[in-house]
Design a protein around this motif. Structure first.
Motif, short mmCIF file in Angstrom:
data_model
loop_
_atom_site.label_atom_id
_atom_site.label_comp_id
_atom_site.label_asym_id
_atom_site.label_seq_id
_atom_site.Cartn_x
_atom_site.Cartn_y
_atom_site.Cartn_z
N ARG A 344 -0.07 5.47 1.46
CA ARG A 344 0.32 4.25 0.74
C ARG A 344 0.89 3.22 1.71
N VAL A 348 -0.66 -0.55 2.25
CA VAL A 348 0.13 -1.75 1.99
C VAL A 348 0.21 -2.61 3.25
N GLY A 353 -5.02 -3.43 -2.02
CA GLY A 353 -4.40 -3.22 -3.32
C GLY A 353 -5.30 -2.59 -4.36
N ARG A 354 -6.59 -2.53 -4.11
CA ARG A 354 -7.53 -1.89 -5.05
C ARG A 354 -8.45 -0.96 -4.25
N LYS A 374 0.16 3.55 -6.56
CA LYS A 374 0.91 2.39 -7.09
C LYS A 374 0.86 1.21 -6.12
N LEU A 375 -0.35 0.82 -5.79
CA LEU A 375 -0.52 -0.26 -4.80
C LEU A 375 -0.25 -1.62 -5.41
N PRO A 376 0.40 -2.52 -4.66
CA PRO A 376 0.56 -3.90 -5.13
C PRO A 376 -0.78 -4.63 -5.04
N ALA A 377 -0.83 -5.83 -5.56
CA ALA A 377 -2.07 -6.60 -5.52
C ALA A 377 -2.52 -6.78 -4.07
N GLY A 378 -3.83 -6.72 -3.88
CA GLY A 378 -4.38 -6.87 -2.53
C GLY A 378 -5.88 -6.78 -2.54
#
Length: 418
Positions: A344, A348, A353-354, A374-378
């Motif tokens: 992760r 990041v 993010g996907r 649980k990746l943030p947008a990207g």
């Protein structure tokens, strides 16, 4: 559908109603109400709706021909796709063995291809309704006849070539779908009977499911696994005058043409470099994997296995030409750690993010892994959970959709999740 209802469908006035039946999602209730209002019997109305629905589904296998055919649910499920049926027909007619007996013809997919190429054909099915539908679908071919009966009772002296597609479904599952049979002796006809019958004719072809155990292939026969547009659809066994080269082979068919790999293409020993990673990752077509011919691609690709038991190859140049039709391929950007926390963190840091998650040789649930990351947008990326030698790793990769000659298709049975 029973024989009485099928006979009603054969009435030209009733059959003509099929052109007015809309089986699109959301339209069926209104169509059923209209048919009832027009005085159509309930069983006939239900059959018309079923046929309209099956025709829509059958377009994937039969294209525009589906619009003038009849089907059963099980018959459509086991029916050969039109391009693959044409391949069967070409092989069997090249044997020049005279009349072809298609025993277990189902709704007539292969029989249509045989007759379409001018073969004298006897098609037979053990189910009365299925035989009736096959006769309807073959109605335009004057060299074909359809009979109702068991393959085991057919007089093999009537034919010089034999094509068998044993029924491999019986009963139903809890969802109502036909249950697949795994025991070859539970097929109809049984596989041992098919092998025995093959000795009575000059040429034989037997279509079976692609999960066939290699140990069941008779000595001296050819076993050809076939994929079409990325789906592994069958293994066909050939003997007698229909035989080309004994042994296992894989035929990969698609919009760009066909390519074949044969057991004789296997290297004499293990390739060099097993357990090391190159710049590119290759996933062989499923037919090649099923046929056990993965290492036959090592020389054409200049590649080696990423791990001895895993169906991935790796090399330092992209696939091109014919070889590109036999694999999906990715450029390997990095080798990342397999642990979720360091993975992760690495994703990041790279703004990812996907992820699309693929796996071979890794005991993971792709959907669960994606949730736990649980990746943030990207930006999007592909992660391949696998092994390099014995070490579990994650490959950050980019698919080469536009590589020379490549025909990427959605993988089957690869554990991919988006």
């Amino acid at each position: 559908m029973d024989a009485v209802t099928l006979s009603k469908l054969f009435d030209p006035a009733v059959y003509g109603l099929l052109e007015t039946v809309d089986a699109a999602p959301g339209a069926e209730l209104a169509t059923a109400a209209r048919l009832r209002a027009d005085g159509v019997e309930p069983d006939v109305a239900a059959a018309l709706l079923t046929q309209a629905r099956l025709r829509r589904e059958a377009e994937a296998k039969f294209g525009p021909f589906a619009a003038d055919m009849l089907f059963t649910r099980d018959g459509l499920a086991q029916a050969t796709r039109l391009p693959v049926a044409a391949h069967h027909a070409g092989r069997m007619l090249a044997a020049d063995a005279g009349t072809i007996a298609d025993l277990g013809c189902g709704i007539g997919a292969d029989a249509m291809a045989f007759a379409g190429l001018g073969a004298n054909l006897i098609a037979l099915d053990a189910d009365e309704v299925t035989a009736g539908i096959a006769a309807f679908n073959l109605r335009s071919f004057d060299t074909a006849t359809v009979e109702h009966g068991r393959a085991e009772d057919f007089d093999l002296a009537r034919a010089g070539a034999l094509w068998l597609d044993p029924a491999r479904r019986a009963g139903t599952t809890a969802s109502g779908a036909a249950r697949r049979l795994s025991d070859p002796e539970a097929f109809s006809p049984p596989l041992t009977w098919a092998f025995s019958a093959a000795r009575e004719v000059d040429a034989v072809g037997i279509k079976l499911g692609p999960a066939l155990d290699h140990a069941l292939i008779p000595e001296g026969w050819e076993a050809q696994w076939v994929s079409h547009d990325g789906d592994v659809v069958e293994v066909a066994l050939y003997a007698g005058a229909a035989l080309r080269r004994p042994g296992r082979s894989a035929l990969v068919m698609g919009s760009g043409g066909a390519a074949e790999v044969h057991e004789s293409d296997l290297p004499a020993g293990d390739e060099e470099g097993i357990g090391t990673v190159g710049e590119y990752l290759f996933e062989p077509d499923g037919a090649i994997v099923r046929a056990g011919l993965i290492t036959a691609l090592c020389a054409p690709l200049g590649a080696h296995r990423i791990s001895a038991p895993i169906a991935y190859l790796t090399g330092d140049r992209p696939a091109s030409g014919v070889a590109a039709r036999l694999v999906r391929q990715w450029r390997i950007a990095e080798v990342l750690p397999a642990g979720l926390k360091p993975l992760r963190r690495a994703l990041v840091e790279r703004g990812i993010g996907r992820v699309v998650i693929k796996k071979r040789g890794a005991d993971i649930d792709p959907a669960q892994v994606r949730r736990r990351l649980k990746l943030p947008a990207g930006r999007p990326a592909t992660l391949v959970f696998t092994r390099i030698g014995e070490d579990h790793v994650v490959l950050l990769a980019e698919e080469l959709a536009d590589a020379p000659g490549a025909e990427p298709a959605p993988p089957r049975d690869s554990g991919e999740s988006t």
